[in-house]
Design a protein around this motif. Sequence first.
Motif, PDB file in Angstrom:
ATOM      1  N   SER A  27       8.604  15.752  -7.606  1.00 46.05           N
ATOM      2  CA  SER A  27       7.993  14.407  -8.144  1.00 46.05           C
ATOM      3  C   SER A  27       6.531  14.460  -7.464  1.00 46.05           C
ATOM      4  N   ILE A  28       5.463  13.985  -8.172  1.00 48.89           N
ATOM      5  CA  ILE A  28       4.299  13.928  -7.787  1.00 48.89           C
ATOM      6  C   ILE A  28       4.434  12.816  -6.601  1.00 48.89           C
ATOM      7  N   LEU A  29       5.451  11.983  -6.601  1.00 53.20           N
ATOM      8  CA  LEU A  29       5.535  10.834  -5.710  1.00 53.20           C
ATOM      9  C   LEU A  29       5.762  11.417  -4.481  1.00 53.20           C
ATOM     10  N   ASP A  30       6.354  12.571  -4.273  1.00 54.43           N
ATOM     11  CA  ASP A  30       6.815  13.251  -3.111  1.00 54.43           C
ATOM     12  C   ASP A  30       5.627  13.858  -2.149  1.00 54.43           C
ATOM     13  N   LEU A  40      -3.824  18.495   1.222  1.00 60.13           N
ATOM     14  CA  LEU A  40      -4.385  18.068  -0.220  1.00 60.13           C
ATOM     15  C   LEU A  40      -5.663  17.819  -0.464  1.00 60.13           C
ATOM     16  N   GLY A  41      -6.018  17.760  -1.846  1.00 60.61           N
ATOM     17  CA  GLY A  41      -7.457  17.151  -2.022  1.00 60.61           C
ATOM     18  C   GLY A  41      -7.000  16.398  -3.516  1.00 60.61           C
ATOM     19  N   TRP A  42      -8.312  15.393  -3.516  1.00 61.89           N
ATOM     20  CA  TRP A  42      -8.235  14.476  -4.598  1.00 61.89           C
ATOM     21  C   TRP A  42      -9.617  14.050  -4.781  1.00 61.89           C
ATOM     22  N   ALA A  43      -9.805  13.475  -6.182  1.00 65.23           N
ATOM     23  CA  ALA A  43     -11.172  13.054  -6.441  1.00 65.23           C
ATOM     24  C   ALA A  43     -11.030  11.480  -6.976  1.00 65.23           C
ATOM     25  N   PRO A  44     -10.803  10.702  -6.040  1.00 65.07           N
ATOM     26  CA  PRO A  44     -10.633   9.307  -6.366  1.00 65.07           C
ATOM     27  C   PRO A  44     -11.527   8.534  -7.141  1.00 65.07           C
ATOM     28  N   THR A  45     -12.863   8.961  -7.354  1.00 66.20           N
ATOM     29  CA  THR A  45     -13.756   8.050  -8.159  1.00 66.20           C
ATOM     30  C   THR A  45     -13.630   8.832  -9.367  1.00 66.20           C
ATOM     31  N   ASN A  46     -13.168   9.953  -9.765  1.00 66.50           N
ATOM     32  CA  ASN A  46     -13.016  10.732 -11.055  1.00 66.50           C
ATOM     33  C   ASN A  46     -12.272   9.861 -12.154  1.00 66.50           C
ATOM     34  N   GLY A  47     -12.565   9.757 -13.230  1.00 68.22           N
ATOM     35  CA  GLY A  47     -12.072   8.980 -14.521  1.00 68.22           C
ATOM     36  C   GLY A  47     -10.669   9.542 -14.648  1.00 68.22           C
ATOM     37  N   SER A  48     -10.539  10.793 -14.613  1.00 71.47           N
ATOM     38  CA  SER A  48      -9.231  11.258 -14.866  1.00 71.47           C
ATOM     39  C   SER A  48      -8.009  10.982 -14.002  1.00 71.47           C
ATOM     40  N   PHE A  49      -8.524  10.996 -12.515  1.00 70.37           N
ATOM     41  CA  PHE A  49      -7.653  10.568 -11.617  1.00 70.37           C
ATOM     42  C   PHE A  49      -7.416   9.019 -11.497  1.00 70.37           C
ATOM     43  N   GLN A  50      -8.275   8.255 -12.107  1.00 68.12           N
ATOM     44  CA  GLN A  50      -8.310   6.649 -12.106  1.00 68.12           C
ATOM     45  C   GLN A  50      -7.304   6.303 -13.292  1.00 68.12           C
ATOM     46  N   SER A  51      -7.322   7.438 -14.291  1.00 65.15           N
ATOM     47  CA  SER A  51      -6.168   7.339 -15.363  1.00 65.15           C
ATOM     48  C   SER A  51      -4.810   7.453 -14.908  1.00 65.15           C
ATOM     49  N   PHE A  52      -4.795   8.632 -14.102  1.00 64.90           N
ATOM     50  CA  PHE A  52      -3.356   8.741 -13.563  1.00 64.90           C
ATOM     51  C   PHE A  52      -2.942   7.360 -12.733  1.00 64.90           C
ATOM     52  N   VAL A  53      -3.745   6.846 -11.935  1.00 62.21           N
ATOM     53  CA  VAL A  53      -3.287   5.746 -11.234  1.00 62.21           C
ATOM     54  C   VAL A  53      -2.746   4.718 -12.021  1.00 62.21           C
ATOM     55  N   THR A  54      -3.638   4.623 -13.089  1.00 60.67           N
ATOM     56  CA  THR A  54      -3.426   3.554 -14.039  1.00 60.67           C
ATOM     57  C   THR A  54      -2.043   3.620 -14.684  1.00 60.67           C
ATOM     58  N   ALA A  55      -1.710   4.970 -15.218  1.00 62.63           N
ATOM     59  CA  ALA A  55      -0.053   5.372 -15.633  1.00 62.63           C
ATOM     60  C   ALA A  55       0.636   5.103 -14.437  1.00 62.63           C
ATOM     61  N   LEU A  56       0.471   5.549 -13.395  1.00 62.06           N
ATOM     62  CA  LEU A  56       1.336   5.233 -12.200  1.00 62.06           C
ATOM     63  C   LEU A  56       1.595   3.909 -12.031  1.00 62.06           C
ATOM     64  N   ASP A  63       3.604  -1.936  -6.743  1.00 62.56           N
ATOM     65  CA  ASP A  63       3.957  -1.436  -5.142  1.00 62.56           C
ATOM     66  C   ASP A  63       4.170  -0.102  -5.151  1.00 62.56           C
ATOM     67  N   THR A  64       4.562   0.513  -5.947  1.00 63.45           N
ATOM     68  CA  THR A  64       5.052   1.935  -5.849  1.00 63.45           C
ATOM     69  C   THR A  64       3.485   2.726  -5.963  1.00 63.45           C
ATOM     70  N   ALA A  65       2.634   2.354  -6.642  1.00 61.29           N
ATOM     71  CA  ALA A  65       1.278   2.905  -7.002  1.00 61.29           C
ATOM     72  C   ALA A  65       0.381   2.774  -5.542  1.00 61.29           C
ATOM     73  N   ARG A  66       0.659   1.528  -5.034  1.00 62.24           N
ATOM     74  CA  ARG A  66      -0.231   1.374  -3.940  1.00 62.24           C
ATOM     75  C   ARG A  66       0.572   2.170  -2.851  1.00 62.24           C
ATOM     76  N   GLU A  67       1.672   2.102  -2.595  1.00 63.54           N
ATOM     77  CA  GLU A  67       2.294   3.375  -1.632  1.00 63.54           C
ATOM     78  C   GLU A  67       2.013   4.423  -1.818  1.00 63.54           C
ATOM     79  N   TRP A  68       2.061   4.849  -2.978  1.00 61.09           N
ATOM     80  CA  TRP A  68       1.669   6.413  -3.142  1.00 61.09           C
ATOM     81  C   TRP A  68       0.145   6.750  -2.797  1.00 61.09           C
ATOM     82  N   LEU A  69      -0.541   5.917  -3.095  1.00 64.34           N
ATOM     83  CA  LEU A  69      -2.257   5.982  -2.788  1.00 64.34           C
ATOM     84  C   LEU A  69      -2.250   5.817  -1.286  1.00 64.34           C
TER      85      LEU A  69
END
Length: 174
Positions: A27-30, A40-56, A63-69
Amino acid sequence: LWVGLSGRARVVVYNRDAVSEDDIPASILDFTDEEWEGRLGWAPTNGSFQSFVTALRVLEGEDTAREWLEGIRDNGVTEYSANPQIVQAVIDGEIDAGFVNHYYLYRFEEEAGGEVAAANHWYTGGDPGALVNIAGAGIIEGAEHSAEAEQLLAFMLSEEGQTYFSEETFEYPL
């Protein structure tokens, strides 16, 4: 009102020399596991990443989204401003994996004339990592050039327009 034009799947791009697909978490959560610290690498200001966080957040809760981030951050993730930088860093072996849209890897492969040292991993089965973002368009009510806008949308939804999305930008036609 809007219409979907193309789809962009969220994937984990990984360096095939450093990681086997079997090493990718179920799982992505792991990815918060300490095994992934500094890898790992991420682009937290990127719109597609922010869409993922919204879906999460919607799928798993605040709580799960915050814990993952926080877990990814605390694992020493490398921050990039855009998806192509992540893919290049994976290819170059600077990081082992990153969170991106699927089509960026295909662009690198096209430019290289074949395979590169990276591959995409798609999540399935309802995992929050299996998000597909939709690129869409609509016409604003009262737009001055609505007839031309309708023609443009019709073209983008035509076989020729959808083929362009598929063959030139490597997105999924909708």
